[in-house]
Design an enzyme around this catalytic site. Structure first.
Site, short mmCIF file in Angstrom:
data_model
loop_
_atom_site.label_atom_id
_atom_site.label_comp_id
_atom_site.label_asym_id
_atom_site.label_seq_id
_atom_site.Cartn_x
_atom_site.Cartn_y
_atom_site.Cartn_z
N HIS A 76 -2.78 3.11 -4.51
CA HIS A 76 -2.21 2.55 -3.28
C HIS A 76 -0.79 2.02 -3.53
CE1 HIS A 76 -5.73 2.93 -0.68
NE2 HIS A 76 -6.48 2.55 -1.71
N GLU A 125 -9.78 2.62 -5.30
CA GLU A 125 -9.40 3.97 -4.91
C GLU A 125 -8.15 4.47 -5.65
OE1 GLU A 125 -10.97 4.17 -0.37
OE2 GLU A 125 -9.09 3.10 -0.65
N TRP A 175 -8.69 -3.71 8.35
CA TRP A 175 -7.74 -2.66 7.94
C TRP A 175 -7.02 -2.18 9.19
CZ3 TRP A 175 -7.01 -2.83 2.99
CH2 TRP A 175 -8.03 -3.32 2.17
N TRP A 177 -16.86 -4.33 -1.82
CA TRP A 177 -16.57 -3.68 -0.55
C TRP A 177 -17.35 -2.40 -0.32
CZ3 TRP A 177 -14.10 1.07 0.58
CH2 TRP A 177 -13.59 1.78 -0.51
N ASP A 190 -12.45 -2.99 11.24
CA ASP A 190 -11.83 -1.81 11.84
C ASP A 190 -12.91 -0.87 12.37
OD1 ASP A 190 -12.37 -1.67 9.05
OD2 ASP A 190 -11.19 0.17 8.85
N GLU A 225 -5.04 0.77 9.93
CA GLU A 225 -4.58 2.12 10.26
C GLU A 225 -4.62 2.34 11.78
OE1 GLU A 225 -6.74 1.39 7.86
OE2 GLU A 225 -6.57 2.75 6.16
N ASP A 239 0.85 -1.19 0.00
CA ASP A 239 0.00 0.00 0.00
C ASP A 239 0.88 1.24 0.00
OD1 ASP A 239 -2.30 1.79 0.40
OD2 ASP A 239 -3.36 -0.04 0.93
C1 ACM Z 1 -10.94 -0.73 0.38
O1 ACM Z 1 -11.44 -0.70 1.51
N1 ACM Z 1 -10.38 0.34 -0.15
C2 ACM Z 1 -10.97 -1.93 -0.41
#
Ligand code: ACM
Length: 536
Positions: free
Chosen positions: A242, A309, A450, A375, A402, A452, A171
């Site tokens: 990403h 994204e 995720w 997603w 998350d 973060e 990423d």
């Molecule tokens: C994602 O949550 N951008 C796949």
């Protein structure tokens, strides 16, 4: 018997109890050696009993039954005898997990608390999964997860009969897979100087470098360890967005006529970076080189190439990107992204693999054979299934773990929608808009973690559990006639026993009445989204 995930059928036979002792044997044919090895190692450690080899027809015996589906199994426990019949190696592994569960929470320890009183309860159990893809994503890019914690997570997946570990390996904030022909990807791309702490609005940062990566041997070990437990590791190399960590290591991969990519570092923010790959032939060759090594490490049918994204600003501003669009006869930047994804779809198909990507890969036309991780809601998955593509349902409104588990100020770095244990338990992966044929394209479902806001296995435990237990039942167990009939109270009763197993395993799940003091993160900003998630 409090089994989770609930089996297709389970009948208790109180006169069939099988007390185990030092003479109890364990036998299996060579085809079921993984299950035999796992069972002997795991049960010996927990009980102190040896489970030595025996003869067919006695003790605990694993057999293959061709009449069963590959992941299906049947267990019959009677005095002196436990027969586990499985359709194949995977079914034997799931049945072995059930045998451990039948012994109770102490069977999840790695050294015996007692050497007596181990009893397999008399029972007749039949079981098979609802979905073939029962997955969880670990984002090891935003925060690296040490290998030992990945192996532990594999054990936790297998304990819940989840069979796909989707590893988000690359990423903007880090590149985590060693690629021999491009050493800069990990020398430069595997660490960043500092990290944002909590959400952007809080303005907090640490001043500590963060990094780490898996060597190719680490990944071979993870893949092999997972396979021996019935878990397939699906690697994700996210492109063309990403990719800032890769661009920082190899500046020629970026849009050099728009930004000074040589000046980029690995991103120290969360969010979506505008630094994306250029679409040159050289960049395609570079990632073919990366993927050649990835295919060698990961034997999975599916390879995830992200596709989510990807901001198009740099391509709009780049003379090179615009020339490429003209040269390829494309209409716009969306078609340029689609061109890249189709290229790798073909490239993977030529090597006997299948591409899977986030639902943005539908934009601009999806290559045949490619599958979609839905997603942004159900919409992408519905469109893909109706067009005949396979789909893994993982809508962020429902199974992004998350996201916070409760309302209120005590949740650590609260982001996203409130998704309680009960919400997850009531999640239905197959939308009503699909007819029977289309619904068969929903090959499964996946919970995404995720990272973060989780920088350790302890944080992951907190966000994943016990919701992953509820999710496992959604993914494995047969659907009641009406999704609304899902018996959450019954699940909670079984969960009370299962939490003792998680305690024995050392899983630091979220207690039902809220986080323990050391599970909070006072003062660190999240980004809660108010109200129920939209129905999409
Ligand atoms: C994602 O949550 N951008 C796949």
């Amino acid at each position: 018997m409090d089994l989770i995930p609930a089996p297709s059928s389970a009948v208790r036979r109180p006169d069939g109890d099988f007390p185990l002792d030092a003479a109890t044997t364990l036998t299996a044919p060579p085809a079921l050696a993984d299950a035999e090895r796992w069972l002997r190692t795991t049960l010996s450690a927990a009980t102190g009993l040896p489970f030595g080899p025996g003869r067919p027809g006695a003790g605990i015996e694993l057999v293959q039954d061709e009449a069963l589906a590959a992941e299906a199994y049947r267990i019959t426990v009677r005095p002196g005898r436990a027969l586990l019949a499985a359709g194949g190696p995977a079914g034997a592994l799931w049945g072995a997990q059930t045998l451990r569960q039948l012994l109770g929470p102490d069977a999840y320890r790695r050294s015996p608390l007692r050497r007596e009183g181990w009893v397999l309860p008399g029972a007749d159990i039949e079981d098979a999964p609802r979905f073939g893809w029962r997955g969880a994503l670990l984002d090891v890019a935003r925060h690296f997860l040490p290998k030992s914690d990945v192996l532990r997570f594999v054990d936790l997946l297998a304990a819940h009969k989840l069979n796909v570990l989707h590893l988000h390996l690359t990423d903007d904030q880090g590149w985590r897979v060693e690629i021999k022909r491009y050493p800069g990807l990990t020398e430069r791309g595997a660490w960043r100087e500092r990290s944002m702490v909590g959400y952007r609005s809080g303005g907090r940062r640490d001043d500590r470098p963060h990094g780490g990566y898996y060597t190719q041997d680490d990944l071979r070990e993870i893949v092999g360890y997972a396979a021996a437990r019935g878990v397939t590791v699906v690697p994700e190399i996210d492109l063309p967005g990403h990719t800032q960590a890769a661009i920082c290591a190899y500046p020629e991969l970026g849009n050099t006529d728009v930004v000074d990519t040589a000046a980029l570092g690995v991103w120290t923010d969360w969010g979506v970076s505008h630094n994306v790959l250029n679409a040159s032939e050289e960049t395609l060759r570079f990632f073919e080189g990366v993927l050649e090594e990835v295919l060698e490490l990961f034997p999975s049918e599916f390879v995830h190439l992200g596709g989510d994204e990807c901001p198009k600003e740099q391509w709009k501003d780049s003379a090179a990107a615009q020339a490429r669009i003209r040269e390829l006869g494309l209409a716009n930047e969306d078609e340029l992204q689609s061109h890249l994804i189709r290229h790798f779809d073909r490239w993977l198909a030529e090597r006997g693999r299948r591409l899977i990507g986030w639902d943005e890969i539908l934009e601009g036309g999806l290559a045949p054979g490619a599958a979609v991780s839905s997603w942004r809601g159900f919409g992408g998955g519905i469109a893909a299934a109706k067009a005949g593509h396979d789909v893994v349902m993982c809508p962020e409104q429902h199974v992004y773990f998350d996201h916070r588990q409760a309302d209120g100020p005590d949740e650590p770095i609260p982001v996203g929608f409130v998704r309680t244990l009960e919400d997850v338990y009531r999640f239905e992966p197959v939308p009503a808009q699909l007819d029977g044929t289309e619904a068969r394209h929903v090959i499964g479902t996946q919970a995404n973690l995720w990272s973060e806001f989780t920088d350790s296995a302890r944080d992951i435990d907190y966000r994943a559990f016990p919701r992953l237990v509820a999710f496992a039942e959604v993914a494995w167990s047969a659907l009641p006639a009406e999704p609304a009939e899902r018996d959450f109270a019954g699940f909670e009763r079984r969960l009370a026993t299962h939490l003792k197993a998680l305690d024995a395993l050392g899983v630091e799940y979220r207690p039902a009445d809220g986080p323990l003091p050391w599970q909070r993160w006072p003062g660190v900003a999240g980004r809660p989204i108010e109200g129920p998630p939209p129905v999409r």
